[in-house]
Write a protein that holds these residues in place. Structure first.
Motif, PDB file in Angstrom:
ATOM      1  N   ILE B  69       0.740  -1.260   0.042  1.00 10.36           N
ATOM      2  CA  ILE B  69       0.022   0.024   0.063  1.00 10.36           C
ATOM      3  C   ILE B  69       0.947   1.141   0.016  1.00 10.36           C
ATOM      4  CG2 ILE B  69      -1.609   1.460   1.409  1.00 10.36           C
ATOM      5  CD1 ILE B  69      -2.789  -1.477   2.197  1.00 10.36           C
ATOM      6  N   ASN B  70       0.291   2.042  -0.821  1.00 12.92           N
ATOM      7  CA  ASN B  70       1.202   3.323  -1.110  1.00 12.92           C
ATOM      8  C   ASN B  70       0.098   4.511  -1.106  1.00 12.92           C
ATOM      9  OD1 ASN B  70       2.388   5.895  -2.667  1.00 12.92           O
ATOM     10  ND2 ASN B  70       4.120   4.471  -2.260  1.00 12.92           N
ATOM     11  N   HIS B  71       0.553   5.423   0.081  1.00 11.70           N
ATOM     12  CA  HIS B  71      -0.511   6.738  -0.048  1.00 11.70           C
ATOM     13  C   HIS B  71       0.491   8.066  -0.174  1.00 11.70           C
ATOM     14  CE1 HIS B  71      -4.136   8.385   2.617  1.00 11.70           C
ATOM     15  NE2 HIS B  71      -3.686   9.032   1.336  1.00 11.70           N
ATOM     16  N   ALA B  72       0.777   8.184  -1.437  1.00 13.78           N
ATOM     17  CA  ALA B  72       1.811   9.179  -1.611  1.00 13.78           C
ATOM     18  C   ALA B  72       1.488  10.628  -1.904  1.00 13.78           C
ATOM     19  CB  ALA B  72       2.501   8.860  -3.178  1.00 13.78           C
ATOM     20  N   SER B  73       0.101  10.738  -1.866  1.00  7.95           N
ATOM     21  CA  SER B  73      -0.553  12.084  -1.923  1.00  7.95           C
ATOM     22  C   SER B  73      -1.895  11.933  -1.024  1.00  7.95           C
ATOM     23  CB  SER B  73      -0.719  12.641  -3.191  1.00  7.95           C
ATOM     24  OG  SER B  73      -1.842  11.974  -3.969  1.00  7.95           O
ATOM     25  N   LEU B  74      -2.395  13.130  -0.857  1.00  2.83           N
ATOM     26  CA  LEU B  74      -3.764  13.286  -0.261  1.00  2.83           C
ATOM     27  C   LEU B  74      -4.802  12.867  -0.917  1.00  2.83           C
ATOM     28  CD1 LEU B  74      -3.019  16.590   1.590  1.00  2.83           C
ATOM     29  CD2 LEU B  74      -3.360  14.379   2.613  1.00  2.83           C
ATOM     30  N   THR B  75      -4.753  12.527  -2.158  1.00  2.43           N
ATOM     31  CA  THR B  75      -5.743  12.357  -3.148  1.00  2.43           C
ATOM     32  C   THR B  75      -5.599  10.809  -3.454  1.00  2.43           C
ATOM     33  OG1 THR B  75      -4.992  13.509  -5.219  1.00  2.43           O
ATOM     34  CG2 THR B  75      -6.414  14.593  -3.498  1.00  2.43           C
ATOM     35  N   LEU B  76      -4.478   9.900  -3.351  1.00  3.19           N
ATOM     36  CA  LEU B  76      -4.394   9.022  -4.104  1.00  3.19           C
ATOM     37  C   LEU B  76      -3.682   7.751  -3.333  1.00  3.19           C
ATOM     38  CD1 LEU B  76      -4.167   7.080  -6.525  1.00  3.19           C
ATOM     39  CD2 LEU B  76      -1.913   8.129  -6.976  1.00  3.19           C
TER      40      LEU B  76
END
Lengths: 117, 115
Positions: B69-76
Motif C-alpha cells: 500500500i502506497n499513499h503518496a498524496s492526499l488524493t491517491l
C-alpha cells in the motif's frame, strides 16, 4: 473485544411491510455507529450515523435507527419497504477520528434483505 | 461532494502476476485511506490503514509484503497485490476520510479475479 453482531443473515419482507434489522455492538469507548447499504457488486452507501444527541436518527431513503445504550443496540427500521431496498445492509462501529483510532470501522456480518412483491 | 473512485473496477490476471488498484478522493483531501477485502456474501475485513506520507498499518494476518500500500498524496492510495494467486481473488474496497470528518467515504470496489 470490539465487535458488531447482526444476528439475521437473511431477511425477507413483503413490499410495503415494515422492516427492522438488528445490530448489537461491543465497544470499549463511546461508540459511533453507522448503517451502510451495499447493492450487488457495488461499494457502500451511508444510510445514517449516530455520534451523539437524539438517540433516534433519521437517514436517507426513509430509514431510521435507534441507539439504545442499555442494550448495546442500534437497530435499523423502515416503516414501509420498497422493492428497491433489496440489498445487503451493514452495521458498523468506530471511534472519532481524533481519538487515535483514525476512524477505523468494525463491520457486522451483514444482513441480506429480500423484498417479495 | 466526498466522492471516492477506484480503478480498475474489474481486473482479471494470471497467477503470479502483480495487480495495482488505485483509490482516489476526487473532491477532498484524504488524510487517511482504508483498504478492505470482501469475500462473497461476507462482511468487509479491514486490511490496512494508510496515512498520507507514512507507512501503512496492516491488520493482523495481512501480509504486508503481498499487499503493498502506497499513499503518496492526499488524493491517491494504491494497493498492489504482488504475485497474485487464485485465493487472492476477492472484492477490494477502499475508503477515505479527512481529519475532522467522522465518516468514511467508500469507493465502488474492484473485483479481482486471479486465474
Amino acid at each position: 473485544a470490539q465487535s458488531v453482531t447482526q444476528p439475521d443473515i437473511h431477511i425477507t419482507v413483503s413490499e410495503g411491510a415494515s422492516l427492522e434489522l438488528r445490530c448489537n455492538y461491543s465497544y470499549g469507548a463511546t461508540p459511533y455507529l453507522f448503517w451502510y447499504v451495499q447493492s450487488p457488486g457495488q461499494g457502500l452507501q451511508l444510510l445514517l450515523k449516530y455520534f451523539s444527541g437524539d438517540t433516534l436518527v433519521q437517514g436517507i431513503k426513509g430509514f431510521e435507527a435507534e441507539f439504545k445504550r442499555s442494550q448495546s443496540s442500534f437497530n435499523l427500521r423502515k416503516p414501509s419497504v420498497h422493492w428497491s431496498d433489496a440489498a445487503e445492509y451493514f452495521c458498523a462501529v468506530g471511534a472519532l477520528v481524533i481519538y487515535n483510532q483514525g476512524g477505523k470501522l468494525i463491520f457486522g456480518q451483514g444482513t441480506e434483505l429480500s423484498v417479495k412483491p | 461532494g466526498a466522492v471516492v473512485s477506484q480503478h480498475p473496477s474489474r481486473v482479471i490476471c494470471k497467477s503470479g502476476t502483480s495487480v495495482k488498484i488505485e483509490c482516489r478522493s476526487l473532491d477532498f483531501q484524504a488524510t487517511t485511506m482504508f483498504w478492505y477485502r470482501q469475500f462473497p456474501k461476507q462482511s468487509l475485513m479491514l486490511m490496512a490503514t494508510s496515512n498520507e506520507g507514512s507507512k501503512a498499518t496492516y491488520e493482523q494476518g495481512v501480509e504486508k509484503d503481498k499487499f503493498l500500500i502506497n499513499h503518496a498524496s492526499l488524493t491517491l492510495s494504491t494497493l498492489t497485490v504482488t504475485s497474485a494467486h487464485p485465493e487472492d481473488s476477492s472484492f477490494y474496497i477502499c475508503s477515505a476520510n479527512h481529519r475532522g470528518l467522522d465518516e468514511q467515504f467508500f469507493g465502488p470496489g474492484t473485483r479481482l479475479t486471479v486465474l
